[in-house]
Design a protein around this motif. Structure first.
Motif: not given
Length: 157
Positions: A42-59, A66-69, A94-101
């Motif tokens: 699940t994409n939580t809709g939240k975003a963070k900045t890690i090591a100067g890069r934006s990322c989306e928070v997924w459960l 269970s993991y928060e990635v 796995a296909k869905e989450i990795s299709k855009d990188g």
């Protein structure tokens, strides 16, 4: 480890033994397709900045945990979507989450009581050109793949 997605292979370099082992994902595809991990992603809709890069928070939840990635889609693929074996044999999530990188910049394990334990966090991302020799099997190294095959056969028995 050298990933060769177009060939659906990975090579593990073992410097201390002056050797390497080849993992052929096409050969193992039949076995892996039966071991697909079912996961609720699940994409939580939240975003963070890690090591100067934006990322989306997924459960990500499975029977194993269970993991928060926090995923960055601009840095390439952590998994191997260019691999025909990956495209054919991966579960839909796995296909869905990795299709855009899919580059995990932060990973928390979520315990049964809801506590988060940090497992991985990028602290620096450095873009630079690397010499091609880093992506080749060093000269004089011997193929030790038979050892890995023996270990896999032993593990399956």
């Amino acid at each position: 480890m050298l990933f060769m997605p177009e060939e659906s292979k990975a090579v593990i370099i073992i410097d201390k033994m002056k050797g390497y082992m080849v993992m052929d994902f096409k050969e193992n595809a039949a076995d892996q397709s039966q071991k697909k991990v079912e996961m609720d992603v699940t994409n939580t809709g939240k975003a963070k900045t890690i090591a100067g890069r934006s990322c989306e928070v997924w459960l990500m939840k499975s029977a194993d945990g269970s993991y928060e990635v926090c995923i960055n889609k601009e840095l390439g693929a952590f998994m191997m979507p260019k691999s025909s074996s990956f495209r054919e044999n991966s579960p839909a999530w796995a296909k869905e989450i990795s299709k855009d990188g899919f580059m995990p910049l932060e990973v928390y394990e979520i315990t049964e009581n809801g506590e988060k334990k940090l497992k991985l966090r990028a602290i620096r991302i450095e873009e630079k050109t690397l010499p091609a020799s880093l992506f080749e099997i060093p000269e004089g190294y011997r193929n030790m793949s038979h050892i890995m095959q023996g270990m896999m056969d032993e593990y399956q028995n």
